[in-house]
Write a protein that holds these residues in place. Structure first.
Motif, PDB file in Angstrom:
ATOM      1  N   LEU A 168      50.746  25.571  37.557  1.00  0.00           N
ATOM      2  CA  LEU A 168      51.212  24.633  36.532  1.00  0.00           C
ATOM      3  C   LEU A 168      50.047  23.871  35.910  1.00  0.00           C
ATOM      4  CD1 LEU A 168      54.378  23.291  38.363  1.00  0.00           C
ATOM      5  CD2 LEU A 168      54.344  24.760  36.333  1.00  0.00           C
ATOM      6  N   ALA A 169      49.080  23.438  36.715  1.00  0.00           N
ATOM      7  CA  ALA A 169      47.910  22.746  36.162  1.00  0.00           C
ATOM      8  C   ALA A 169      47.139  23.661  35.225  1.00  0.00           C
ATOM      9  CB  ALA A 169      47.005  22.244  37.289  1.00  0.00           C
ATOM     10  N   LEU A 170      46.991  24.923  35.610  1.00  0.00           N
ATOM     11  CA  LEU A 170      46.309  25.870  34.738  1.00  0.00           C
ATOM     12  C   LEU A 170      47.106  26.097  33.458  1.00  0.00           C
ATOM     13  CD1 LEU A 170      44.032  27.837  34.173  1.00  0.00           C
ATOM     14  CD2 LEU A 170      45.280  29.567  35.490  1.00  0.00           C
ATOM     15  N   GLY A 171      48.432  26.211  33.585  1.00  0.00           N
ATOM     16  CA  GLY A 171      49.263  26.374  32.396  1.00  0.00           C
ATOM     17  C   GLY A 171      49.110  25.212  31.436  1.00  0.00           C
ATOM     18  N   VAL A 172      49.071  23.987  31.963  1.00  0.00           N
ATOM     19  CA  VAL A 172      48.886  22.804  31.123  1.00  0.00           C
ATOM     20  C   VAL A 172      47.533  22.859  30.421  1.00  0.00           C
ATOM     21  CG1 VAL A 172      48.548  20.298  31.177  1.00  0.00           C
ATOM     22  CG2 VAL A 172      50.453  21.328  32.440  1.00  0.00           C
ATOM     23  N   ASP A 173      46.477  23.162  31.181  1.00  0.00           N
ATOM     24  CA  ASP A 173      45.136  23.178  30.594  1.00  0.00           C
ATOM     25  C   ASP A 173      45.030  24.235  29.498  1.00  0.00           C
ATOM     26  OD1 ASP A 173      42.596  22.217  30.284  1.00  0.00           O
ATOM     27  OD2 ASP A 173      41.747  23.280  32.001  1.00  0.00           O
ATOM     28  N   LEU A 174      45.611  25.405  29.717  1.00  0.00           N
ATOM     29  CA  LEU A 174      45.557  26.458  28.709  1.00  0.00           C
ATOM     30  C   LEU A 174      46.401  26.109  27.494  1.00  0.00           C
ATOM     31  CD1 LEU A 174      45.691  29.662  30.944  1.00  0.00           C
ATOM     32  CD2 LEU A 174      43.692  28.674  29.799  1.00  0.00           C
ATOM     33  N   ALA A 175      47.570  25.529  27.727  1.00  0.00           N
ATOM     34  CA  ALA A 175      48.461  25.207  26.605  1.00  0.00           C
ATOM     35  C   ALA A 175      47.808  24.215  25.662  1.00  0.00           C
ATOM     36  CB  ALA A 175      49.786  24.664  27.131  1.00  0.00           C
ATOM     37  N   ARG A 176      47.087  23.235  26.194  1.00  0.00           N
ATOM     38  CA  ARG A 176      46.461  22.248  25.312  1.00  0.00           C
ATOM     39  C   ARG A 176      45.272  22.837  24.564  1.00  0.00           C
ATOM     40  NH1 ARG A 176      42.749  17.937  28.553  1.00  0.00           N
ATOM     41  NH2 ARG A 176      41.596  19.403  29.854  1.00  0.00           N
ATOM     42  N   ARG A 177      44.834  24.014  24.978  1.00  0.00           N
ATOM     43  CA  ARG A 177      43.753  24.709  24.286  1.00  0.00           C
ATOM     44  C   ARG A 177      44.274  25.764  23.313  1.00  0.00           C
ATOM     45  NH1 ARG A 177      39.183  23.283  26.953  1.00  0.00           N
ATOM     46  NH2 ARG A 177      39.572  22.287  28.957  1.00  0.00           N
TER      47      ARG A 177
ATOM     48  N   VAL B 109      51.943  11.419  46.558  1.00  0.00           N
ATOM     49  CA  VAL B 109      53.045  11.916  45.739  1.00  0.00           C
ATOM     50  C   VAL B 109      53.535  13.205  46.391  1.00  0.00           C
ATOM     51  CG1 VAL B 109      53.808  12.662  43.454  1.00  0.00           C
ATOM     52  CG2 VAL B 109      51.936  11.024  43.645  1.00  0.00           C
ATOM     53  N   PRO B 110      54.813  13.319  46.726  1.00  0.00           N
ATOM     54  CA  PRO B 110      55.279  14.576  47.319  1.00  0.00           C
ATOM     55  C   PRO B 110      55.054  15.750  46.372  1.00  0.00           C
ATOM     56  CG  PRO B 110      57.128  13.128  46.784  1.00  0.00           C
ATOM     57  CD  PRO B 110      55.893  12.333  46.581  1.00  0.00           C
ATOM     58  N   GLN B 111      54.742  16.897  46.947  1.00  0.00           N
ATOM     59  CA  GLN B 111      54.372  18.055  46.125  1.00  0.00           C
ATOM     60  C   GLN B 111      55.442  18.412  45.105  1.00  0.00           C
ATOM     61  OE1 GLN B 111      52.676  21.393  48.256  1.00  0.00           O
ATOM     62  NE2 GLN B 111      53.497  22.843  46.772  1.00  0.00           N
ATOM     63  N   TRP B 112      56.700  18.317  45.487  1.00  0.00           N
ATOM     64  CA  TRP B 112      57.755  18.692  44.543  1.00  0.00           C
ATOM     65  C   TRP B 112      57.724  17.815  43.304  1.00  0.00           C
ATOM     66  CZ3 TRP B 112      61.217  14.952  43.157  1.00  0.00           C
ATOM     67  CH2 TRP B 112      61.449  13.895  44.036  1.00  0.00           C
ATOM     68  N   ARG B 113      57.352  16.534  43.483  1.00  0.00           N
ATOM     69  CA  ARG B 113      57.315  15.634  42.339  1.00  0.00           C
ATOM     70  C   ARG B 113      56.086  15.920  41.470  1.00  0.00           C
ATOM     71  NH1 ARG B 113      58.928  13.942  38.299  1.00  0.00           N
ATOM     72  NH2 ARG B 113      58.930  11.778  37.647  1.00  0.00           N
ATOM     73  N   THR B 114      54.947  16.209  42.089  1.00  0.00           N
ATOM     74  CA  THR B 114      53.761  16.595  41.320  1.00  0.00           C
ATOM     75  C   THR B 114      54.069  17.802  40.448  1.00  0.00           C
ATOM     76  OG1 THR B 114      52.253  15.728  43.006  1.00  0.00           O
ATOM     77  CG2 THR B 114      51.371  17.385  41.505  1.00  0.00           C
ATOM     78  N   GLN B 115      54.778  18.765  41.007  1.00  0.00           N
ATOM     79  CA  GLN B 115      55.126  19.966  40.244  1.00  0.00           C
ATOM     80  C   GLN B 115      56.077  19.640  39.099  1.00  0.00           C
ATOM     81  OE1 GLN B 115      54.573  22.965  44.048  1.00  0.00           O
ATOM     82  NE2 GLN B 115      56.468  23.026  42.950  1.00  0.00           N
ATOM     83  N   GLU B 116      57.036  18.769  39.339  1.00  0.00           N
ATOM     84  CA  GLU B 116      57.933  18.376  38.249  1.00  0.00           C
ATOM     85  C   GLU B 116      57.157  17.737  37.097  1.00  0.00           C
ATOM     86  OE1 GLU B 116      62.229  17.417  40.443  1.00  0.00           O
ATOM     87  OE2 GLU B 116      60.948  15.775  39.746  1.00  0.00           O
ATOM     88  N   ILE B 117      56.197  16.895  37.432  1.00  0.00           N
ATOM     89  CA  ILE B 117      55.406  16.216  36.400  1.00  0.00           C
ATOM     90  C   ILE B 117      54.595  17.228  35.600  1.00  0.00           C
ATOM     91  CG2 ILE B 117      53.458  14.645  36.060  1.00  0.00           C
ATOM     92  CD1 ILE B 117      54.581  13.050  38.485  1.00  0.00           C
ATOM     93  N   LEU B 118      53.951  18.163  36.289  1.00  0.00           N
ATOM     94  CA  LEU B 118      53.159  19.170  35.598  1.00  0.00           C
ATOM     95  C   LEU B 118      54.040  20.097  34.767  1.00  0.00           C
ATOM     96  CD1 LEU B 118      50.621  20.034  38.440  1.00  0.00           C
ATOM     97  CD2 LEU B 118      50.084  18.892  36.274  1.00  0.00           C
ATOM     98  N   ALA B 119      55.200  20.462  35.295  1.00  0.00           N
ATOM     99  CA  ALA B 119      56.102  21.330  34.538  1.00  0.00           C
ATOM    100  C   ALA B 119      56.602  20.645  33.271  1.00  0.00           C
ATOM    101  CB  ALA B 119      57.277  21.760  35.412  1.00  0.00           C
ATOM    102  N   ALA B 120      56.888  19.350  33.365  1.00  0.00           N
ATOM    103  CA  ALA B 120      57.322  18.606  32.178  1.00  0.00           C
ATOM    104  C   ALA B 120      56.205  18.536  31.141  1.00  0.00           C
ATOM    105  CB  ALA B 120      57.770  17.206  32.577  1.00  0.00           C
ATOM    106  N   ARG B 121      54.972  18.346  31.596  1.00  0.00           N
ATOM    107  CA  ARG B 121      53.842  18.317  30.674  1.00  0.00           C
ATOM    108  C   ARG B 121      53.635  19.691  30.026  1.00  0.00           C
ATOM    109  NH1 ARG B 121      50.903  16.160  26.796  1.00  0.00           N
ATOM    110  NH2 ARG B 121      48.637  16.285  27.093  1.00  0.00           N
ATOM    111  N   LEU B 122      53.798  20.746  30.811  1.00  0.00           N
ATOM    112  CA  LEU B 122      53.682  22.098  30.266  1.00  0.00           C
ATOM    113  C   LEU B 122      54.715  22.337  29.171  1.00  0.00           C
ATOM    114  CD1 LEU B 122      52.398  24.929  30.387  1.00  0.00           C
ATOM    115  CD2 LEU B 122      54.040  25.485  32.206  1.00  0.00           C
ATOM    116  N   ALA B 123      55.952  21.942  29.425  1.00  0.00           N
ATOM    117  CA  ALA B 123      56.999  22.106  28.418  1.00  0.00           C
ATOM    118  C   ALA B 123      56.703  21.282  27.167  1.00  0.00           C
ATOM    119  CB  ALA B 123      58.350  21.707  29.009  1.00  0.00           C
TER     120      ALA B 123
END
Length: 476
Positions: free
Chosen positions: A15-24, A105-119
């Protein structure tokens, strides 16, 4: 092509990689074999360097709102509080490191935050799509899916965990060791009878092993961790978890009112023999598996993504030479090996959690991408390859200037290059220029900061700056 980049695995790394690529502006498709994001808290500690990464990726406010600092540990014996335990060595806050302590931050919540940013950036996660094989050619990679059909991208990033199907399909081995033969339980529960101002430690007694119960910041849940004797078949049922809590603490079994997620594991450390095979890259647990002690696994994984993201962006859409991607393994595999040694040392009680576990001292001084052109740099001074620290330069906060997918040139105590010597001249990426008096963390000179916040080039004059930038394509 279905995407510029196919990412296998929607954990923190993918998800972090997806966010970084999407903003590029890179079209990345994230494939996840499960029908939803990972539901557990396993990787709950974010180190200061990862917080800096999340600041740059645009999720720091959400991460702050979702978590909290680690509480003091409370040691119990026979229902009585008998002492305190501080998990981390204290660190004084400083201007160059605004995130001075780990954040829970529990991992599931970190993933939710990154997924929302990706979207938000227009990216997507495709659930229920399991990668089971791949082929690659001169143009791209074709991924075979378990339900039939294929997905094709110009490159593939395996972020599918320690049992990576992609890594196995490539035939890349992992070299490692068992850190601890004793199996571990980790579970997210609702529990009554414990305060949320501490995490709670129940030392071994009467033949039992360790039990620790953590209040998960930003939630109503607690994380239960327990160690068992070698060879134990860990019972992951709610009744099994209630039994462990009742046997090892003063709490009755019924204090565990709900079990929301549970898993078991054997702590091990392993490093992939390679991080790249052609157009396929390994990142996160697919490349390195850590003991959870010291909180290095998730953090090292997110930073893999951060290192790879700007390089993929530069090659896939920015015109940079494909050879730039060779630097991913060159830079990240030694860091992963170092962090594996660190996490193993913490697990075995040989290393304290302190400066090293914060990951602010990691860098790439020996990288082929690093050029230090100054002479007689003082011992201990900031050098090319080091993390670029925060500071304020004539009213401009540097982390604000760094934020985004660009390069940044700092002209500190010296004139910024102009005219034909301006960064971003023929053949090189454009750099944002910040000039002013030299803060103590830097000293006088020119410092070119990479898109991932590390200093790539330094000099006392602009000589060689354009030649350096030309290595990374016309738009960076």
């Amino acid at each position: 092509m279905d995407a510029d980049a196919v990412i296998v695995g929607a954990g923190p790394t993918g998800l972090a990689l997806g966010v970084d690529l999407a903003r590029r502006g890179v079209h990345a498709l994230v494939l996840e074999r499960a029908d939803e994001l990972f539901p557990g808290s396993r990787g709950k500690g974010l180190q200061p360097r990862t917080m800096e990464v999340f600041d740059d990726l645009g999720v720091i406010d959400a991460v702050h709102a979702a978590g909290g600092t680690y509480p003091v540990g409370m040691v119990w014996r026979d229902g009585e509080r008998v002492g305190e335990h501080h998990l981390f060595d204290p660190v004084e806050p400083s201007e160059d490191s605004p995130y001075d302590e780990p954040w829970m931050v529990p991992q599931w919540r970190t993933q939710e935050i990154l997924a929302a940013r990706l979207a938000e950036l227009g990216g997507e996660v495709s659930f229920g799509r399991e990668a089971v094989g791949l082929t690659q050619d001169a143009e791209g990679v074709t991924v075979r899916l378990s339900g039939g059909g294929t997905v094709r991208g110009r490159c593939l990033v395996a972020a599918d965990g320690g049992r990576s199907a992609v890594r196995r399909a490539l035939g890349i081995g992992m070299t490692g060791e068992t850190v601890d033969p004793n199996p571990m339980l980790v579970a997210d529960v609702r529990i009554a009878g414990l305060d949320r101002d501490n995490w709670h430690i129940f030392p071994p007694r009467d033949g039992d092993d360790l039990l620790a119960i953590w209040p998960l910041a930003g939630t109503e849940d607690f994380q239960v961790t327990a160690r068992f004797a070698e060879g134990t078949d860990v019972d992951l049922t709610p009744d099994g978890i209630r039994k462990v809590v009742a046997e090892r603490s003063h709490l009755p079994a019924e204090a565990v009112t709900e079990v929301r997620w549970a898993s078991d594991f054997r702590p091990r450390a392993a490093l992939a023999d390679r991080f790249r095979a052609g157009r396929v890259f390994l990142a996160g647990d697919a490349a390195h598996v850590h003991s959870p002690a010291g909180g290095q696994g998730l953090n090292t994984s997110v930073q893999d993504a951060y290192n790879l993201g700007w390089k993929l962006g530069a090659v896939l859409t920015g015109g940079a030479p494909a050879a730039l991607l060779d630097s991913y393994e060159e830079e990240r595999r030694p860091v992963a090996a170092q962090m594996l040694d660190l996490s193993t040392g913490v697990h075995r009680g040989e290393v304290r959690r302190g400066d090293a576990t914060r990951q602010l001292g990691l860098g790439y001084r020996e990288s082929s991408l690093t050029e230090e052109t100054r002479e007689a740099v003082p011992e201990g001074a900031l050098r090319a390859g080091d993390r670029a620290p925060d500071a304020t330069v004539d009213g401009v906060r540097l982390f604000d200037a760094f934020r985004g997918p660009h390069w940044t040139l700092l002209a500190l105590g010296t004139d910024a290059p102009g005219g034909p010597d301006a960064p971003g001249g023929p053949g090189g990426p454009v750099a944002r220029v910040v000039g002013g008096s030299a803060p103590g963390a830097y000293g006088t000179g020119l410092f070119l900061v990479r898109p991932d916040g590390y200093i790539g080039w330094t000099g006392t004059t602009p000589d060689g700056l354009d030649a350096y930038l030309s290595r990374f394509g016309p738009t960076g």
